[in-house]
Design a protein around this motif. Sequence first.
Motif, PDB file in Angstrom:
ATOM      1  N   SER A   4      35.666  70.026  67.692  1.00  0.00           N
ATOM      2  CA  SER A   4      35.696  68.591  67.405  1.00  0.00           C
ATOM      3  C   SER A   4      36.534  67.854  68.441  1.00  0.00           C
ATOM      4  CB  SER A   4      36.255  68.354  66.005  1.00  0.00           C
ATOM      5  OG  SER A   4      36.470  66.976  65.769  1.00  0.00           O
ATOM      6  N   MET A   5      37.705  68.400  68.750  1.00  0.00           N
ATOM      7  CA  MET A   5      38.577  67.759  69.738  1.00  0.00           C
ATOM      8  C   MET A   5      37.923  67.747  71.118  1.00  0.00           C
ATOM      9  SD  MET A   5      41.172  66.692  68.053  1.00  0.00           S
ATOM     10  CE  MET A   5      39.959  66.396  66.745  1.00  0.00           C
ATOM     11  N   LEU A   6      37.223  68.842  71.468  1.00  0.00           N
ATOM     12  CA  LEU A   6      36.508  68.872  72.743  1.00  0.00           C
ATOM     13  C   LEU A   6      35.450  67.781  72.790  1.00  0.00           C
ATOM     14  CD1 LEU A   6      35.648  70.043  75.462  1.00  0.00           C
ATOM     15  CD2 LEU A   6      34.311  71.766  74.219  1.00  0.00           C
ATOM     16  N   ALA A   7      34.709  67.613  71.690  1.00  0.00           N
ATOM     17  CA  ALA A   7      33.653  66.595  71.651  1.00  0.00           C
ATOM     18  C   ALA A   7      34.235  65.197  71.807  1.00  0.00           C
ATOM     19  CB  ALA A   7      32.872  66.709  70.340  1.00  0.00           C
ATOM     20  N   PHE A   8      35.339  64.918  71.111  1.00  0.00           N
ATOM     21  CA  PHE A   8      35.951  63.590  71.202  1.00  0.00           C
ATOM     22  C   PHE A   8      36.490  63.316  72.608  1.00  0.00           C
ATOM     23  CE2 PHE A   8      36.643  63.729  66.425  1.00  0.00           C
ATOM     24  CZ  PHE A   8      35.750  62.704  66.164  1.00  0.00           C
ATOM     25  N   VAL A   9      37.175  64.293  73.190  1.00  0.00           N
ATOM     26  CA  VAL A   9      37.743  64.093  74.530  1.00  0.00           C
ATOM     27  C   VAL A   9      36.635  64.007  75.576  1.00  0.00           C
ATOM     28  CG1 VAL A   9      39.239  65.088  76.307  1.00  0.00           C
ATOM     29  CG2 VAL A   9      39.926  65.183  73.914  1.00  0.00           C
ATOM     30  N   PHE A  10      35.568  64.783  75.394  1.00  0.00           N
ATOM     31  CA  PHE A  10      34.425  64.702  76.302  1.00  0.00           C
ATOM     32  C   PHE A  10      33.823  63.302  76.248  1.00  0.00           C
ATOM     33  CE2 PHE A  10      29.894  65.851  77.375  1.00  0.00           C
ATOM     34  CZ  PHE A  10      30.136  66.129  78.703  1.00  0.00           C
ATOM     35  N   ASN A  11      33.703  62.752  75.040  1.00  0.00           N
ATOM     36  CA  ASN A  11      33.236  61.372  74.889  1.00  0.00           C
ATOM     37  C   ASN A  11      34.166  60.403  75.623  1.00  0.00           C
ATOM     38  OD1 ASN A  11      31.977  58.925  73.278  1.00  0.00           O
ATOM     39  ND2 ASN A  11      34.167  58.872  72.844  1.00  0.00           N
ATOM     40  N   ASP A  12      35.481  60.609  75.483  1.00  0.00           N
ATOM     41  CA  ASP A  12      36.443  59.731  76.157  1.00  0.00           C
ATOM     42  C   ASP A  12      36.271  59.787  77.672  1.00  0.00           C
ATOM     43  OD1 ASP A  12      37.464  59.121  73.663  1.00  0.00           O
ATOM     44  OD2 ASP A  12      39.162  60.514  73.811  1.00  0.00           O
ATOM     45  N   GLY A  13      36.081  61.007  78.187  1.00  0.00           N
ATOM     46  CA  GLY A  13      35.906  61.146  79.630  1.00  0.00           C
ATOM     47  C   GLY A  13      34.654  60.440  80.128  1.00  0.00           C
ATOM     48  N   LEU A  14      33.569  60.556  79.370  1.00  0.00           N
ATOM     49  CA  LEU A  14      32.323  59.887  79.763  1.00  0.00           C
ATOM     50  C   LEU A  14      32.471  58.367  79.680  1.00  0.00           C
ATOM     51  CD1 LEU A  14      29.718  62.205  77.995  1.00  0.00           C
ATOM     52  CD2 LEU A  14      30.261  62.102  80.434  1.00  0.00           C
ATOM     53  N   MET A  15      33.149  57.885  78.638  1.00  0.00           N
ATOM     54  CA  MET A  15      33.367  56.441  78.523  1.00  0.00           C
ATOM     55  C   MET A  15      34.230  55.930  79.684  1.00  0.00           C
ATOM     56  SD  MET A  15      31.640  55.354  75.939  1.00  0.00           S
ATOM     57  CE  MET A  15      32.346  53.754  75.505  1.00  0.00           C
ATOM     58  N   LYS A  16      35.210  56.721  80.081  1.00  0.00           N
ATOM     59  CA  LYS A  16      36.066  56.330  81.211  1.00  0.00           C
ATOM     60  C   LYS A  16      35.250  56.201  82.490  1.00  0.00           C
ATOM     61  CE  LYS A  16      40.418  57.567  83.509  1.00  0.00           C
ATOM     62  NZ  LYS A  16      41.042  56.238  83.316  1.00  0.00           N
ATOM     63  N   ILE A  17      34.251  57.080  82.655  1.00  0.00           N
ATOM     64  CA  ILE A  17      33.354  56.966  83.813  1.00  0.00           C
ATOM     65  C   ILE A  17      32.591  55.648  83.758  1.00  0.00           C
ATOM     66  CG2 ILE A  17      31.295  57.928  84.901  1.00  0.00           C
ATOM     67  CD1 ILE A  17      32.274  60.704  84.079  1.00  0.00           C
ATOM     68  N   LEU A  18      32.098  55.285  82.569  1.00  0.00           N
ATOM     69  CA  LEU A  18      31.350  54.035  82.419  1.00  0.00           C
ATOM     70  C   LEU A  18      32.230  52.822  82.699  1.00  0.00           C
ATOM     71  CD1 LEU A  18      29.228  54.774  79.206  1.00  0.00           C
ATOM     72  CD2 LEU A  18      28.424  54.662  81.574  1.00  0.00           C
ATOM     73  N   PHE A  19      33.522  52.926  82.368  1.00  0.00           N
ATOM     74  CA  PHE A  19      34.429  51.803  82.577  1.00  0.00           C
ATOM     75  C   PHE A  19      34.616  51.471  84.061  1.00  0.00           C
ATOM     76  CE2 PHE A  19      36.671  52.973  78.371  1.00  0.00           C
ATOM     77  CZ  PHE A  19      35.682  52.313  77.661  1.00  0.00           C
ATOM     78  N   GLU A  20      34.238  52.400  84.931  1.00  0.00           N
ATOM     79  CA  GLU A  20      34.312  52.116  86.366  1.00  0.00           C
ATOM     80  C   GLU A  20      33.307  51.039  86.757  1.00  0.00           C
ATOM     81  OE1 GLU A  20      33.726  55.839  88.290  1.00  0.00           O
ATOM     82  OE2 GLU A  20      35.640  56.692  87.624  1.00  0.00           O
ATOM     83  N   ASP A  21      32.227  50.888  85.966  1.00  0.00           N
ATOM     84  CA  ASP A  21      31.192  49.897  86.261  1.00  0.00           C
ATOM     85  C   ASP A  21      31.051  48.844  85.166  1.00  0.00           C
ATOM     86  OD1 ASP A  21      30.447  51.245  88.654  1.00  0.00           O
ATOM     87  OD2 ASP A  21      29.224  52.641  87.472  1.00  0.00           O
ATOM     88  N   TRP A  22      31.374  49.196  83.930  1.00  0.00           N
ATOM     89  CA  TRP A  22      31.187  48.302  82.802  1.00  0.00           C
ATOM     90  C   TRP A  22      32.517  47.857  82.215  1.00  0.00           C
ATOM     91  CZ3 TRP A  22      27.151  51.309  79.312  1.00  0.00           C
ATOM     92  CH2 TRP A  22      25.946  51.430  80.016  1.00  0.00           C
ATOM     93  N   SER A  23      32.506  46.719  81.540  1.00  0.00           N
ATOM     94  CA  SER A  23      33.655  46.320  80.739  1.00  0.00           C
ATOM     95  C   SER A  23      33.666  47.168  79.461  1.00  0.00           C
ATOM     96  CB  SER A  23      33.575  44.845  80.366  1.00  0.00           C
ATOM     97  OG  SER A  23      32.527  44.612  79.428  1.00  0.00           O
ATOM     98  N   ILE A  24      34.826  47.246  78.798  1.00  0.00           N
ATOM     99  CA  ILE A  24      34.887  48.037  77.573  1.00  0.00           C
ATOM    100  C   ILE A  24      33.994  47.426  76.489  1.00  0.00           C
ATOM    101  CG2 ILE A  24      37.203  48.890  78.064  1.00  0.00           C
ATOM    102  CD1 ILE A  24      38.262  46.944  75.954  1.00  0.00           C
ATOM    103  N   TYR A  25      33.811  46.104  76.518  1.00  0.00           N
ATOM    104  CA  TYR A  25      32.997  45.453  75.495  1.00  0.00           C
ATOM    105  C   TYR A  25      31.521  45.785  75.666  1.00  0.00           C
ATOM    106  CZ  TYR A  25      37.364  42.928  75.029  1.00  0.00           C
ATOM    107  OH  TYR A  25      38.689  42.626  74.877  1.00  0.00           O
ATOM    108  N   GLN A  26      31.061  45.818  76.909  1.00  0.00           N
ATOM    109  CA  GLN A  26      29.679  46.216  77.149  1.00  0.00           C
ATOM    110  C   GLN A  26      29.474  47.670  76.738  1.00  0.00           C
ATOM    111  OE1 GLN A  26      28.271  45.455  81.128  1.00  0.00           O
ATOM    112  NE2 GLN A  26      26.410  46.661  80.883  1.00  0.00           N
ATOM    113  N   ALA A  27      30.457  48.515  77.023  1.00  0.00           N
ATOM    114  CA  ALA A  27      30.320  49.939  76.711  1.00  0.00           C
ATOM    115  C   ALA A  27      30.268  50.183  75.211  1.00  0.00           C
ATOM    116  CB  ALA A  27      31.478  50.722  77.338  1.00  0.00           C
ATOM    117  N   ILE A  28      31.182  49.556  74.443  1.00  0.00           N
ATOM    118  CA  ILE A  28      31.186  49.823  72.999  1.00  0.00           C
ATOM    119  C   ILE A  28      29.988  49.167  72.316  1.00  0.00           C
ATOM    120  CG2 ILE A  28      33.671  50.155  72.897  1.00  0.00           C
ATOM    121  CD1 ILE A  28      33.968  47.401  71.706  1.00  0.00           C
TER     122      ILE A  28
END
Length: 278
Positions: A4-28
């Motif tokens: 479970s922790m791996l899945a959550f942190v993996f999600n965080d890492g992928l979201m952080k990649i998206l934040f390089e191009d997107w705002s957090i509001y667009q991502a969520i």
Amino acid sequence: MSASMLAFVFNDGLMKILFEDWSIYQAIFLRGILTIPIMLVLAWQRNELFIKISHLDWKLVWARTGAEVGAAIFFLSALANMPLANVTAILQVLPLAVTMGAAIFLKETVGWRRWLAIGIGFMGVLIIVRPGVDGFSMYSIYALAAVVCVTLRDLTTSRLSSNVPSITVALITGIAITLFGAAMLPTATWAATDDSHWLILVVASIAIVFGYLFSVMAMRHGDASFIAPFRYTSMLWAIIIGVLFFNDWPDQLTLLGTAIIMGTGIYSFHRERVKRNF
């Protein structure tokens, strides 16, 4: 729980990649577009899509939802601007914060040993945050604010009656966060999306669903006091993913602070187990 922790942190890492191009509001907002249908199907299959909830439980659900929205915004803002391991390290203090909140607001009995563990654990947070030195930033405060919001969320959740389905609460929360992201879109620049963005978002959405699924499975089929320390494996996953995805290596003070928080957290779980046995 480790999965479970791996899945959550993996999600965080992928979201952080998206934040390089997107705002957090667009991502969520876009993530919500993908995850809400999944939760709707799950709620429908369990006949928990339309249920009757008491007035008191509705008040608790809305309070919990507000805390969850705050936690999402503060956490993702910190995640977008800090190394993954640093943000995850600060959130390791959450079990101690929940114990403190339960003692203060719910009048649960907490002995002097666990109060001492809480105090030492927060000293570990200060080592990681390092207020007043070059490594400190406002985003460290955002991570701490996320801890406060998640603590309020968990304390509110503990007051919900047992006849309120978890999937219903999760669905309401997901809709609220998505709507908040949509409402904030005019304040941010909408970035162009391509196939790689959507692929990352789909994988992140699947990861977070599995994170919740594995967490529920662990808590339903295992001893909670034994399982709880395995939440700290999130720090190991955060270091690995941070190095692989972003080449971010945690410094020695971050590792020291994390070790202090983890040690005091595990001791607090141990004292809780001893208390239950007596």
